[in-house]
Design a protein around this motif. Structure first.
Motif, short mmCIF file in Angstrom:
data_model
loop_
_atom_site.label_atom_id
_atom_site.label_comp_id
_atom_site.label_asym_id
_atom_site.label_seq_id
_atom_site.Cartn_x
_atom_site.Cartn_y
_atom_site.Cartn_z
N ILE A 147 -1.33 1.53 14.28
CA ILE A 147 0.08 1.42 13.90
C ILE A 147 0.40 0.00 13.46
O ILE A 147 1.09 -0.22 12.45
CB ILE A 147 0.97 1.85 15.07
CG1 ILE A 147 0.79 3.33 15.36
CG2 ILE A 147 2.45 1.55 14.77
CD1 ILE A 147 1.50 3.82 16.60
N ILE A 148 -0.11 -0.99 14.19
CA ILE A 148 0.14 -2.39 13.82
C ILE A 148 -0.51 -2.71 12.48
O ILE A 148 0.08 -3.41 11.64
CB ILE A 148 -0.38 -3.32 14.92
CG1 ILE A 148 0.47 -3.17 16.18
CG2 ILE A 148 -0.36 -4.78 14.45
CD1 ILE A 148 -0.04 -3.97 17.36
N ALA A 149 -1.71 -2.19 12.25
CA ALA A 149 -2.40 -2.44 10.98
C ALA A 149 -1.60 -1.89 9.80
O ALA A 149 -1.48 -2.55 8.76
CB ALA A 149 -3.80 -1.82 11.02
N LEU A 150 -1.04 -0.69 9.94
CA LEU A 150 -0.23 -0.12 8.87
C LEU A 150 0.99 -1.00 8.59
O LEU A 150 1.37 -1.21 7.44
CB LEU A 150 0.22 1.29 9.26
CG LEU A 150 -0.84 2.38 9.26
CD1 LEU A 150 -0.25 3.69 9.74
CD2 LEU A 150 -1.46 2.56 7.88
N ALA A 151 1.61 -1.50 9.66
CA ALA A 151 2.79 -2.35 9.48
C ALA A 151 2.43 -3.67 8.80
O ALA A 151 3.17 -4.15 7.92
CB ALA A 151 3.43 -2.63 10.84
N LEU A 152 1.29 -4.25 9.15
CA LEU A 152 0.88 -5.51 8.53
C LEU A 152 0.53 -5.30 7.06
O LEU A 152 0.80 -6.17 6.22
CB LEU A 152 -0.31 -6.10 9.28
CG LEU A 152 -0.01 -6.64 10.69
CD1 LEU A 152 -1.29 -7.10 11.37
CD2 LEU A 152 0.99 -7.79 10.61
N MET A 175 0.84 -1.19 0.00
CA MET A 175 0.00 0.00 0.00
C MET A 175 0.88 1.25 0.00
O MET A 175 1.73 1.42 0.88
CB MET A 175 -0.90 0.00 1.23
CG MET A 175 -1.87 1.18 1.29
SD MET A 175 -2.96 1.05 2.74
CE MET A 175 -3.91 2.54 2.52
N LYS A 176 0.71 2.12 -0.97
CA LYS A 176 1.59 3.26 -1.16
C LYS A 176 1.37 4.36 -0.13
O LYS A 176 2.24 5.21 0.07
CB LYS A 176 1.42 3.83 -2.56
CG LYS A 176 1.83 2.85 -3.66
CD LYS A 176 1.65 3.46 -5.02
CE LYS A 176 2.06 2.49 -6.13
NZ LYS A 176 1.90 3.07 -7.47
N ASN A 177 0.19 4.41 0.51
CA ASN A 177 -0.14 5.52 1.39
C ASN A 177 0.12 5.24 2.86
O ASN A 177 -0.31 6.01 3.72
CB ASN A 177 -1.61 5.91 1.20
CG ASN A 177 -1.90 6.44 -0.19
OD1 ASN A 177 -1.06 7.11 -0.78
ND2 ASN A 177 -3.07 6.15 -0.70
N THR A 178 0.78 4.14 3.19
CA THR A 178 1.01 3.83 4.60
C THR A 178 1.86 4.90 5.28
O THR A 178 1.62 5.25 6.43
CB THR A 178 1.69 2.46 4.75
OG1 THR A 178 2.86 2.41 3.91
CG2 THR A 178 0.75 1.33 4.38
N GLY A 179 2.86 5.42 4.57
CA GLY A 179 3.69 6.47 5.13
C GLY A 179 2.90 7.73 5.42
O GLY A 179 3.06 8.37 6.47
N GLN A 180 2.01 8.10 4.51
CA GLN A 180 1.18 9.29 4.71
C GLN A 180 0.22 9.10 5.88
O GLN A 180 0.02 10.01 6.69
CB GLN A 180 0.41 9.60 3.43
CG GLN A 180 1.29 9.99 2.26
CD GLN A 180 0.50 10.20 0.97
OE1 GLN A 180 -0.70 9.91 0.92
NE2 GLN A 180 1.16 10.69 -0.07
N LEU A 181 -0.36 7.91 5.98
CA LEU A 181 -1.27 7.64 7.09
C LEU A 181 -0.52 7.65 8.42
O LEU A 181 -1.04 8.13 9.43
CB LEU A 181 -1.96 6.29 6.88
CG LEU A 181 -2.95 6.22 5.73
CD1 LEU A 181 -3.46 4.80 5.53
CD2 LEU A 181 -4.13 7.17 5.97
#
Length: 300
Positions: free
Chosen positions: A279-284, A1-7
């Protein structure tokens, strides 16, 4: 997912905004609280929370997320914004005067910073960066030196509370007493060795809370699930070429929450749990997306 950093940055700046509001309440509005006149934690930053330790846990997780975002190369377009956000969070965290959260938050955040910034760097720089946790712990001890005088007395009280809670758990090891029943059920086990004029709403240990209310089996499911996610993220992060700042943040946040849960109930506060899960969801999500695309070192 390209937007994880932005989120991740949205979460970071949201927590930084909370930190700024807390500092304004404390220093600009004479220790104001939106929950009404303060009766506890006078002189400590609590922000929109009632309990300073719970608020400090939110700030610590935000700080871990923020410093993990300083991946190599550092000077991307959001670098200075993240620096300011982390600065505000550190200031508010120290103002909470929460001993365990400050020490764990600064220590783990320093390790995450060293891992993120040191990825791909020379060994000498990596060694120098790993001195940071020790510096941070000393700084944290200095910041709460006034309250540290009473740490031994407070720890004795907590130890007695945990002892009496274990006696309670031993009576119903498999079924527990039911969700949210600890304050009522504990009254049967409340011995005079603890202050009798205090109603204990929590055992100040999230693991004991789960076991006393749900039993040893059901109460262990959540810690086991979190432990499994921790191992998955650690395994995904292990190859040096597969660095991800968000995975580093998630590993750090799990480490912080797991350790802080031993001495307090901050992870029983809904806002903290939501941030933890986010935070965990973004990492997964990153684990899944990176397994489907070529691996690159993240640019922050």
């Amino acid at each position: 997912m390209k937007n994880t950093g932005q989120l991740a940055d949205v979460l970071l700046f949201g927590i930084a905004l909370n930190a700024i509001v807390a500092l304004l309440f404390l220093y600009g509005f004479n220790d104001f609280s939106i929950c009404g006149p303060k009766q506890h934690y006078l002189g400590s930053a609590t922000g929109t929370y009632i309990n300073r330790n719970a608020f400090a846990s939110l700030l610590s997780m935000g700080l871990i997320l923020g410093v993990s975002r300083f991946a190599h190369p550092q000077f991307d377009k959001g670098f200075w914004a993240r620096v300011c956000a982390c600065g505000a969070i550190v200031a508010a965290l120290l103002a909470t005067q929460s001993r365990a959260a400050i020490l764990l938050g600064l220590g783990i955040a320093s390790i995450c910073f060293a891992v993120s910034v040191g990825a791909g760097q020379r060994r000498t720089l990596r060694v120098a960066l790993f001195v940071l946790p020790f510096v941070a712990v000393v700084a944290g001890l200095t910041a709460v030196s006034g309250r540290s005088v009473f740490a031994f007395v407070d720890l004795q009280t907590r130890a007695e509370l945990w002892h009496q809670t274990l006696i309670m758990i031993a009576d119903r090891p498999f079924t527990g007493f039911g969700l949210d029943t600890f304050p009522m059920a504990f009254e049967r086990y409340h011995l005079p060795s603890l202050p009798v004029d205090v109603v204990w709403l929590h055992p100040h240990n999230t693991y004991l809370t789960l076991w006393s209310e749900l039993g040893m089996i059901a109460g262990s499911l959540i810690p086991l699930a979190v432990g499994w996610v921790f191992l998955v993220l650690l395994h995904a992060q292990y190859p040096s070429a597969n660095h991800s700042s968000i995975r580093v943040a998630a590993i750090g946040v799990i480490s912080f929450a797991s350790l802080h849960a031993l001495v307090d109930f901050s992870m029983e506060i809904q806002a903290n749990v939501f941030l933890f899960i986010a935070i965990i969801a973004l990492a997964l999500v990153e684990c899944r997306s990176r397994s489907e695309t070529p691996v690159e070192v993240e640019n922050g």
